[in-house]
Write a protein that holds these residues in place. Structure first.
Motif, PDB file in Angstrom:
ATOM      1  N   LEU A 110      27.130  27.901  36.594  1.00 53.07           N
ATOM      2  CA  LEU A 110      27.297  28.298  37.995  1.00 53.07           C
ATOM      3  C   LEU A 110      28.008  27.206  38.793  1.00 53.07           C
ATOM      4  O   LEU A 110      27.661  26.919  39.930  1.00 53.07           O
ATOM      5  CB  LEU A 110      25.926  28.597  38.618  1.00 53.07           C
ATOM      6  CG  LEU A 110      25.145  29.743  37.976  1.00 53.07           C
ATOM      7  CD1 LEU A 110      23.748  29.838  38.565  1.00 53.07           C
ATOM      8  CD2 LEU A 110      25.888  31.070  38.150  1.00 53.07           C
ATOM      9  N   GLY A 158      26.458  32.238  47.696  1.00 53.84           N
ATOM     10  CA  GLY A 158      26.230  31.038  46.914  1.00 53.84           C
ATOM     11  C   GLY A 158      24.990  31.136  46.046  1.00 53.84           C
ATOM     12  O   GLY A 158      24.550  32.215  45.634  1.00 53.84           O
ATOM     13  N   LYS A 179      30.604  26.428  46.212  1.00 52.81           N
ATOM     14  CA  LYS A 179      30.563  27.201  47.458  1.00 52.81           C
ATOM     15  C   LYS A 179      29.349  26.817  48.297  1.00 52.81           C
ATOM     16  O   LYS A 179      29.451  26.661  49.526  1.00 52.81           O
ATOM     17  CB  LYS A 179      30.538  28.698  47.131  1.00 52.81           C
ATOM     18  CG  LYS A 179      31.833  29.228  46.526  1.00 52.81           C
ATOM     19  CD  LYS A 179      31.714  30.708  46.182  1.00 52.81           C
ATOM     20  CE  LYS A 179      33.011  31.223  45.571  1.00 52.81           C
ATOM     21  NZ  LYS A 179      32.908  32.657  45.169  1.00 52.81           N
ATOM     22  N   THR A 180      28.217  26.657  47.637  1.00 51.82           N
ATOM     23  CA  THR A 180      27.020  26.220  48.359  1.00 51.82           C
ATOM     24  C   THR A 180      27.207  24.816  48.921  1.00 51.82           C
ATOM     25  O   THR A 180      26.800  24.519  50.054  1.00 51.82           O
ATOM     26  CB  THR A 180      25.807  26.253  47.418  1.00 51.82           C
ATOM     27  OG1 THR A 180      25.609  27.592  46.959  1.00 51.82           O
ATOM     28  CG2 THR A 180      24.553  25.759  48.118  1.00 51.82           C
ATOM     29  N   GLU A 199      34.749  30.476  37.767  1.00 51.03           N
ATOM     30  CA  GLU A 199      34.177  31.510  38.634  1.00 51.03           C
ATOM     31  C   GLU A 199      33.562  32.608  37.784  1.00 51.03           C
ATOM     32  O   GLU A 199      34.098  33.010  36.755  1.00 51.03           O
ATOM     33  CB  GLU A 199      35.255  32.080  39.555  1.00 51.03           C
ATOM     34  CG  GLU A 199      34.709  32.994  40.635  1.00 51.03           C
ATOM     35  CD  GLU A 199      35.743  33.339  41.680  1.00 51.03           C
ATOM     36  OE1 GLU A 199      35.384  34.029  42.653  1.00 51.03           O
ATOM     37  OE2 GLU A 199      36.900  32.906  41.535  1.00 51.03           O
ATOM     38  N   GLU A 203      29.786  28.700  42.054  1.00 48.27           N
ATOM     39  CA  GLU A 203      28.824  29.043  43.104  1.00 48.27           C
ATOM     40  C   GLU A 203      28.199  27.788  43.700  1.00 48.27           C
ATOM     41  O   GLU A 203      27.908  27.730  44.896  1.00 48.27           O
ATOM     42  CB  GLU A 203      27.732  29.952  42.526  1.00 48.27           C
ATOM     43  CG  GLU A 203      28.224  31.335  42.116  1.00 48.27           C
ATOM     44  CD  GLU A 203      28.744  32.137  43.284  1.00 48.27           C
ATOM     45  OE1 GLU A 203      28.248  31.946  44.412  1.00 48.27           O
ATOM     46  OE2 GLU A 203      29.666  32.944  43.107  1.00 48.27           O
TER      47      GLU A 203
END
Length: 684
Positions: A490, A638, A496-497, A65, A493
Motif C-alpha cells: 500500500l 487513503g 496519499k495519506t 498504485e 495509498e
C-alpha cells in the motif's frame, strides 16, 4: 610509526602549491569547513532538487498504485490468517486457556454492568438499577470524591444524556470507560511505581510506551478484533492500549519528583522501601497520580467512541451511523452527548485532584478536624439516600425507565440540520472557495509529488530528509518503516495519506506559531485562550468530524479540517510554553539594545525555543495523522478508508489490516524523524 613516516613523506614532497598568505585560508579548507557546517541543509536541498527532477521525468511510473478491490498476495495471506484465527478459537490451547477466558471475563463484566445499569436483563423490562438510582448514585460518588460543584455538573449532564434520547448508549459508554480506566489503574500504577524506582525498568519500558502513544488509534482495531473478536472485549483492550501510557508516565513522574530531602529523612529514621512508598511517596504524589487518571480517562473516552467500528457499545454507535448516513443533526446531538461526558469526567477528576492536594496539606487542629468530620457525616447521609434511590428505581417503573419527555434531542437535531442547511446554502461559495483553493494549491500538488513519484525515488527522498533532519538513527528507522510499508503493498495509498497529513500539519504549525507566540508574549491573551484550548483537547476525535462534514461534505478536505481542529490545541500550547521559557535575562538584554517586537520574535524568541517548536510540530503531526485516518469515515480516502472497508467488507479484511500496519509504520517514521530533530535542536 606510521605518523612519523607520513610526516617524512610529506616533508619530502616538492612544494608544488604556492604558500598561503598569512591570515588567509586555502579555498579547499574553506569549502570543507563550509560543507561540514552546512551539510544538513545542503543534503536537504540536494534531495529536493533530485526529487523534483525525477518527478518531472518519471511522473506516474512505478507508483505501485492499487485498485480499490485489488489485493496483493500479502492481503490474501492476511485473509487466510483471519480464517486461521477463526478456526483456532475452537482447537487452540492459547485461545482456549488464555484468550477466551480474558474475552469471556471482560464480556461478562460488561454484560453484568449493562444489566445492572443500562439494559434490561432476561426476565425484566428494565435494568436492575433504573435511571433515578443511577443519577443519584453517580451524584453521591462525585460528591464524595470531588465536591458539591462537580456533583451538580454530573447530575445535570447525566440527565441531559436521557433528555437527548441517548440514555442507554451514554451509560454504556461510561461502563466501557470506567472498566478500561479501572484496568489501566490496576496495571499502570504498579508499572509507574516500578519505573520510578528502577532506571533499568524505565529504560526498558519507555520505548514500548512511546510506541503505544505513537500508533494511530485506528491501527489497534483490526488486529485486536482478530484476537478477541468483535464486541466489548476488543473495544476495552483497544482502549486500554491507548489509555495506559499517560497514566504510567505521569505516575512515574509523580513518584520520582518527591523531594529527595524527605526521602533521606525517612531513610535515616529506618524506614523500609515499602514504608517509604506507602507513607511518603504515594501520599505526596497523590495529586499527580489523579492527573494521570484524568488523562487516562480522557484517552479512554476518545477510544471508546472510535471502538464502535468493532461493535464497541456506547455513543460511538449513533455517531458512526449518523456520519455514514450524512445525518448532521443526529451526529451533532450524539456528538454533543460525548462532549458533555468528556467535560463531566475532566472537571470531576480535576476537582478530585485539587481536593486530594488540599487534603494532603490540611494541618491538625480543632477546625481542621471538624471540617472533615462534618463532611464524612454528609457523605454517609448521601450514601443512605443513594441506597434508597437505588431501591426505589429497582421496584418502580417510572423511576426505572427514563421518561420520554421532555425530548430535547429530536428538536435539537432538526434545528441543527436546518441551520447547517442554511449555512451551507448561504456560504457555499465561500466554503467551496476555501476547499478548492487549498486543495488546488496545496493538497493536489503535494499528493502528485508524493504519490506520482516512482516508489524508489520517494523512498530515497524520505531517507534523505530523515538523515538531514534527524540523523543516522532517524534514517535507520525510516528504512525499516519504508520496508514495512512496501511489504503491505500500500505504498501509493500511504503516500496519499502522507500528503494529506503534511498539508494539515503545515496549517496546524502556522496557526500554532501565530497564536502560540501571541500567548507566550502576553499573559492576558494566554489566560483567555488557554481555557479554550483545554476545552478543545477534552473533545474526542470522533466529534470533530461532525462540523467538518456539515460545512464541507464528504471529501479529503473534510478530514484536513477535522485534523486541523484536533491538532491545533496541543501544538499551540507547546509553542506558547516554549516562547515563555526563553530566559528573561536574554529578553531584557535584547530590549535594552532597541530590538523591535518583530526582531525579538524572529531573532531571539523563536530561535531559542526552536526545540519546543519542533516538538509542537511533532505532536501536531501525530494528532493530525490519527485524525486524518479517522477521516476515512467521511471521504478522507487513503489508508483510513481501507481500514474502514476492511471492517465493512469481509473480503477486504486483509487489505484493511495491511492498511493498519502501514499507518503504524508511517506514524513511527514521522514521530522518530521529528523527535530526533527536536532532540538535536535542543542539544544545539
Amino acid at each position: 610509526m606510521s605518523t612519523i613516516a607520513g610526516a617524512r613523506e610529506r616533508a619530502a614532497e616538492p612544494a608544488t602549491r604556492p604558500p598561503t598568505p598569512p591570515g588567509e585560508t586555502a579555498p579547499a579548507v574553506k569549502a570543507t569547513a563550509f560543507i561540514r557546517r552546512r551539510w544538513r541543509p545542503l543534503l536537504l536541498a540536494a534531495v529536493v532538487v533530485l526529487w523534483l527532477v525525477l518527478w518531472a521525468v518519471l511522473r506516474g511510473t512505478q507508483t505501485l498504485e492499487l485498485g480499490g478491490a485489488e489485493k496483493t498476495s500479502v492481503h490474501l495471506w492476511l485473509n487466510s490468517v483471519r480464517d486461521s484465527f477463526d478456526a483456532a478459537r475452537t482447537n487452540s490451547a492459547v485461545f482456549e486457556y488464555i484468550v477466551q477466558p480474558i474475552t469471556d471475563g471482560i464480556n461478562g463484566l460488561v454484560t453484568f454492568l449493562q444489566n445492572l445499569f443500562s439494559q434490561a436483563p432476561a426476565g425484566r423490562p428494565v435494568p436492575q438499577v433504573g435511571w433515578f438510582g443511577v443519577v443519584v448514585l453517580l451524584a453521591w460518588v462525585t460528591f464524595a470524591f470531588a465536591g458539591l460543584r462537580s456533583m451538580l455538573l454530573v447530575a445535570v449532564c447525566v440527565l441531559l444524556f436521557g433528555f437527548f434520547g441517548y440514555w442507554q448508549q451514554s451509560i454504556d459508554t461510561l461502563i466501557v470507560t470506567f472498566v478500561a480506566v479501572g484496568l489501566c489503574t490496576v496495571l499502570g500504577l504498579p508499572l509507574g511505581i516500578w519505573m520510578a524506582r528502577s532506571r533499568r525498568a524505565s529504560t526498558a519500558i519507555t520505548p514500548v510506551l512511546d510506541l503505544m502513544q505513537t500508533l494511530p488509534s485506528f491501527a489497534y482495531l483490526a488486529p485486536l478484533a482478530l484476537v478477541f473478536g468483535i464486541g466489548p472485549a476488543a473495544a476495552i483492550v483497544t482502549t486500554i492500549i491507548y489509555a495506559l501510557p499517560p497514566l504510567v508516565r505521569i505516575t512515574e513522574h509523580g513518584i520520582r519528583n518527591v523531594s529527595p530531602t524527605t526521602l533521606e529523612a525517612v531513610t535515616s529514621m529506618g524506614g523500609t522501601a515499602w514504608q517509604t512508598l506507602i507513607k511518603v511517596q504515594l501520599p505526596m504524589a497523590r495529586r499527580t497520580i489523579v492527573v494521570g487518571v484524568n488523562q487516562s480517562m480522557m484517552a479512554a473516552l476518545s477510544m471508546a467512541t472510535i471502538a464502535a467500528l468493532i461493535n464497541g457499545p456506547g455513543l460511538g454507535q449513533p455517531v458512526l451511523q449518523a456520519l455514514q448516513s450524512l445525518d448532521v443533526g443526529s451526529a451533532f446531538v450524539s456528538g454533543l452527548a460525548i462532549v458533555l461526558m468528556a467535560i463531566m469526567l475532566d472537571r470531576t477528576t480535576t476537582a478530585a485532584s485539587e481536593r486530594s492536594s488540599i487534603a494532603a496539606r490540611v494541618q491538625r487542629g480543632g477546625g481542621a478536624r471538624r471540617g472533615p468530620r462534618r463532611r464524612r457525616l454528609v457523605v454517609i447521609v448521601g450514601a443512605v439516600i443513594a441506597a434508597i434511590a437505588i431501591y426505589l428505581s429497582h421496584g418502580y417503573l417510572a423511576l426505572a425507565k427514563f421518561p420520554t419527555s421532555p425530548d430535547l434531542g429530536s428538536p435539537l437535531a432538526s434545528t441543527v440540520s436546518t441551520i447547517v442547511q442554511w449555512i451551507v446554502t448561504t456560504f457555499a461559495g465561500f466554503t467551496g472557495w476555501i476547499k478548492d483553493t487549498i486543495t488546488a494549491l496545496l493538497v493536489n500538488p503535494l499528493e502528485s509529488l508524493l504519490a506520482q513519484s516512482p516508489w524508489w525515488a520517494m523512498a530515497i527522498v524520505l531517507l534523505g530528509v530523515a538523515l538531514a533532519l534527524g540523523g543516522l538513527r532517524a534514517a535507520a528507522i525510516t528504512v525499516v518503516c519504508e520496508a514495512v510499508i512496501l511489504g503491505t503493498g500500500l505504498w501509493n495509498e500511504s503516500m496519499k495519506t502522507l500528503a494529506t497529513t503534511l498539508v494539515a500539519t503545515l496549517i496546524v504549525v502556522l496557526v500554532a506559531l501565530a497564536i502560540g507566540v501571541w500567548m507566550g508574549r502576553n499573559k492576558l491573551v494566554d489566560s483567555i485562550i488557554r481555557p479554550v484550548l483545554d476545552a478543545f483537547q477534552t473533545i474526542p476525535s470522533f466529534v470533530y468530524l461532525v462540523p467538518a462534514l456539515a460545512l464541507f461534505g464528504p471529501t479529503r478536505f473534510t478530514a484536513i479540517v477535522a485534523a486541523f481542529a484536533y491538532g491545533v490545541p496541543i501544538a499551540t500550547k507547546l509553542v506558547a510554553d516554549g516562547i515563555r521559557g526563553v530566559s528573561p535575562v536574554t529578553v531584557e538584554a535584547s530590549e535594552s539594545m532597541g530590538t523591535t517586537s518583530w526582531q525579538m520574535v524572529s531573532k531571539v524568541q523563536l530561535p531559542m525555543s526552536r526545540a519546543a517548536v519542533v516538538l509542537a510540530a511533532n505532536q501536531g503531526l501525530l494528532y493530525v495523522l490519527s485524525m486524518v485516518v479517522v477521516g476515512g469515515l467521511v471521504g478522507g480516502g487513503g489508508l483510513g478508508y481501507l481500514v474502514v472497508s476492511g471492517f465493512s467488507q469481509s473480503q477486504l479484511f486483509g487489505k484493511g489490516l495491511a492498511a493498519g500496519i502501514a499507518i503504524t509504520a508511517l506514524g513511527v517514521m514521522l514521530d522518530r524523524i521529528t523527535q530526533h530533530t527536536a532532540a538535536r535542536l535542543g542539544r544545539a
